[in-house]
Design a protein around this motif. Sequence first.
Motif, PDB file in Angstrom:
ATOM      1  N   THR A   1      -8.594  -1.363 -17.376  1.00 16.67           N
ATOM      2  CA  THR A   1      -7.159  -1.430 -17.797  1.00 16.67           C
ATOM      3  C   THR A   1      -6.116  -1.686 -17.078  1.00 16.67           C
ATOM      4  N   GLY A   2      -6.115  -1.317 -15.721  1.00 17.63           N
ATOM      5  CA  GLY A   2      -4.988  -1.550 -14.973  1.00 17.63           C
ATOM      6  C   GLY A   2      -3.757  -0.723 -15.195  1.00 17.63           C
ATOM      7  N   ASN A   3      -4.190   0.544 -15.868  1.00 15.05           N
ATOM      8  CA  ASN A   3      -3.200   1.563 -16.288  1.00 15.05           C
ATOM      9  C   ASN A   3      -3.182   2.733 -15.392  1.00 15.05           C
ATOM     10  N   VAL A   4      -2.462   2.752 -14.324  1.00 14.11           N
ATOM     11  CA  VAL A   4      -2.351   3.648 -13.410  1.00 14.11           C
ATOM     12  C   VAL A   4      -1.008   4.154 -12.954  1.00 14.11           C
ATOM     13  N   THR A   5      -0.547   5.312 -12.637  1.00 20.24           N
ATOM     14  CA  THR A   5       0.841   5.710 -12.447  1.00 20.24           C
ATOM     15  C   THR A   5       1.268   5.040 -10.886  1.00 20.24           C
ATOM     16  N   ASP A   6       2.336   5.229 -10.650  1.00 24.26           N
ATOM     17  CA  ASP A   6       2.656   4.779  -9.401  1.00 24.26           C
ATOM     18  C   ASP A   6       2.183   5.550  -8.365  1.00 24.26           C
ATOM     19  N   ALA A   7       2.291   7.105  -8.437  1.00 26.29           N
ATOM     20  CA  ALA A   7       1.369   7.849  -7.648  1.00 26.29           C
ATOM     21  C   ALA A   7       0.150   7.515  -7.214  1.00 26.29           C
ATOM     22  N   MET A   8      -0.821   7.130  -8.540  1.00 26.19           N
ATOM     23  CA  MET A   8      -2.024   6.924  -8.172  1.00 26.19           C
ATOM     24  C   MET A   8      -2.369   5.636  -7.542  1.00 26.19           C
ATOM     25  N   ALA A   9      -1.362   4.478  -7.868  1.00 27.71           N
ATOM     26  CA  ALA A   9      -1.491   3.431  -7.066  1.00 27.71           C
ATOM     27  C   ALA A   9      -1.354   3.376  -5.712  1.00 27.71           C
ATOM     28  N   GLN A  10      -0.318   4.539  -5.104  1.00 29.55           N
ATOM     29  CA  GLN A  10      -0.282   4.743  -3.682  1.00 29.55           C
ATOM     30  C   GLN A  10      -1.512   5.328  -3.108  1.00 29.55           C
ATOM     31  N   ARG A  11      -2.200   6.126  -3.952  1.00 30.75           N
ATOM     32  CA  ARG A  11      -3.214   6.888  -3.504  1.00 30.75           C
ATOM     33  C   ARG A  11      -4.391   5.908  -3.399  1.00 30.75           C
ATOM     34  N   LEU A  12      -4.426   4.924  -4.267  1.00 31.29           N
ATOM     35  CA  LEU A  12      -5.389   3.883  -4.149  1.00 31.29           C
ATOM     36  C   LEU A  12      -5.238   3.069  -2.758  1.00 31.29           C
ATOM     37  N   PHE A  13      -4.063   2.705  -2.642  1.00 34.39           N
ATOM     38  CA  PHE A  13      -3.603   2.037  -1.381  1.00 34.39           C
ATOM     39  C   PHE A  13      -3.869   2.550  -0.192  1.00 34.39           C
ATOM     40  N   ASP A  14      -3.788   4.059  -0.161  1.00 34.31           N
ATOM     41  CA  ASP A  14      -4.238   4.773   1.073  1.00 34.31           C
ATOM     42  C   ASP A  14      -5.796   4.747   1.097  1.00 34.31           C
ATOM     43  N   ALA A  15      -6.328   4.726  -0.166  1.00 41.14           N
ATOM     44  CA  ALA A  15      -7.766   5.060   0.105  1.00 41.14           C
ATOM     45  C   ALA A  15      -8.407   3.676   0.339  1.00 41.14           C
ATOM     46  N   LEU A  16      -7.686   2.766   0.340  1.00 45.53           N
ATOM     47  CA  LEU A  16      -8.156   1.289   0.515  1.00 45.53           C
ATOM     48  C   LEU A  16      -7.750   0.759   2.037  1.00 45.53           C
ATOM     49  N   ASP A  17      -6.854   1.651   2.644  1.00 47.23           N
ATOM     50  CA  ASP A  17      -6.205   1.298   4.058  1.00 47.23           C
ATOM     51  C   ASP A  17      -5.554   0.229   3.896  1.00 47.23           C
ATOM     52  N   ALA A  18      -4.661  -0.005   2.856  1.00 52.13           N
ATOM     53  CA  ALA A  18      -4.011  -1.383   2.454  1.00 52.13           C
ATOM     54  C   ALA A  18      -2.576  -1.306   3.360  1.00 52.13           C
ATOM     55  N   PRO A  19      -2.246  -2.276   4.086  1.00 55.02           N
ATOM     56  CA  PRO A  19      -0.984  -2.378   4.812  1.00 55.02           C
ATOM     57  C   PRO A  19       0.291  -2.135   3.868  1.00 55.02           C
ATOM     58  N   GLU A  20       1.505  -1.903   4.345  1.00 55.05           N
ATOM     59  CA  GLU A  20       2.625  -2.059   3.807  1.00 55.05           C
ATOM     60  C   GLU A  20       2.946  -3.296   3.146  1.00 55.05           C
ATOM     61  N   ASP A  21       2.740  -4.472   3.663  1.00 61.17           N
ATOM     62  CA  ASP A  21       3.036  -5.662   3.064  1.00 61.17           C
ATOM     63  C   ASP A  21       2.077  -6.169   1.887  1.00 61.17           C
ATOM     64  N   VAL A  22       0.814  -5.737   2.007  1.00 58.91           N
ATOM     65  CA  VAL A  22       0.050  -5.949   0.985  1.00 58.91           C
ATOM     66  C   VAL A  22       0.392  -5.010  -0.244  1.00 58.91           C
ATOM     67  N   ARG A  23       0.784  -3.831  -0.024  1.00 57.98           N
ATOM     68  CA  ARG A  23       1.142  -2.886  -1.106  1.00 57.98           C
ATOM     69  C   ARG A  23       2.371  -3.490  -1.962  1.00 57.98           C
ATOM     70  N   ALA A  24       3.387  -4.166  -1.036  1.00 57.21           N
ATOM     71  CA  ALA A  24       4.694  -4.607  -1.798  1.00 57.21           C
ATOM     72  C   ALA A  24       4.265  -6.028  -2.504  1.00 57.21           C
ATOM     73  N   ALA A  25       3.415  -6.858  -2.070  1.00 57.50           N
ATOM     74  CA  ALA A  25       3.010  -7.871  -2.746  1.00 57.50           C
ATOM     75  C   ALA A  25       2.313  -7.820  -3.737  1.00 57.50           C
ATOM     76  N   VAL A  26       1.116  -6.746  -3.758  1.00 52.25           N
ATOM     77  CA  VAL A  26       0.574  -6.437  -4.977  1.00 52.25           C
ATOM     78  C   VAL A  26       1.452  -5.919  -6.332  1.00 52.25           C
ATOM     79  N   LEU A  27       2.475  -4.984  -5.806  1.00 50.51           N
ATOM     80  CA  LEU A  27       3.498  -4.489  -6.849  1.00 50.51           C
ATOM     81  C   LEU A  27       4.266  -5.498  -7.536  1.00 50.51           C
ATOM     82  N   GLN A  28       4.644  -6.224  -6.728  1.00 49.37           N
ATOM     83  CA  GLN A  28       5.645  -7.462  -6.900  1.00 49.37           C
ATOM     84  C   GLN A  28       4.892  -8.587  -7.804  1.00 49.37           C
ATOM     85  N   ARG A  29       3.539  -8.784  -7.310  1.00 47.62           N
ATOM     86  CA  ARG A  29       2.826  -9.716  -8.159  1.00 47.62           C
ATOM     87  C   ARG A  29       2.639  -9.257  -9.681  1.00 47.62           C
TER      88      ARG A  29
END
Length: 263
Positions: A131-159
């Motif tokens: 569904t892609g239906n996640v909260t902002d807080a959960m999205a950040q937890r997923l980024f942390d779990a995936l070890d995504a760098p800040e530039d990847v996080r920002a690009a994904v959210l913007q995309r």
Amino acid sequence: MPRVENVVEGVAETRAGLPRGFSQELDHVSNQRPEDDSHLAEKIRGAGNDGDSTRASDTRSPQATPPPKAIPRKPGRLPAGEWPELTSDGPPSFGNWLKAAREGRGLSQDKLAIRIGRPGSGSYIGQMERTGNVTDAMAQRLFDALDAPEDVRAAVLQRYQRAPVRHLRVLDFPDPTPHRTPNSWFREARVKQELSQAELASRAGVSKSGYAMRERAAKFDNPRGESAIGLEYARKLLRGLEAPEHVTVAVTDKFFPGAVSEK
């Protein structure tokens, strides 16, 4: 010339015992002049040299060492430091990106669920991927779990242009004390959060029809069978509501006494 004489004497002694034709060959050898010995020696040395040259020409240059074979990657696995592309040909939704990123890191849904602090909730990860239906807080937890760098996080959210998700307030949760069943409490909690049945079901990773049936059973004092809300089902709903720890403990102690609350 003692050497030639010895040869001649030897020929004479052995002539009688040889087959026909060999005696003529011996006569030819015995009549050779002494200087022919050196001529024969030259031929012998020449034959040896010819053999050396032949052996040298047969020497083959060592074959080049073949390059090592590349170790194939598992399907979907991405090299370290690489992430799913965010182009027009890339994943069409955040859920699709999440799945591609998870598989790119070589993680199963269950392993990613453990990393976000929800062991045994692989189906919840699957729900978010579909569904892609996640909260902002959960999205950040997923980024942390995936070890995504800040530039990847920002690009994904913007995309994916994810709109800010309203975070639920602690005061929005009802007190479970006056409720006789978890069904009625979850119905009131959902209404206070201004969530539809479909939204809560999606957040919790349960079917909409199943949750709607349980809400309808809230009017009964003791819902049974499929209408009842068990401990595991209640935990899914609490996660979907983003209930804080003290609310989760209060609900668990009220409706499931003796059960250990999730931390």
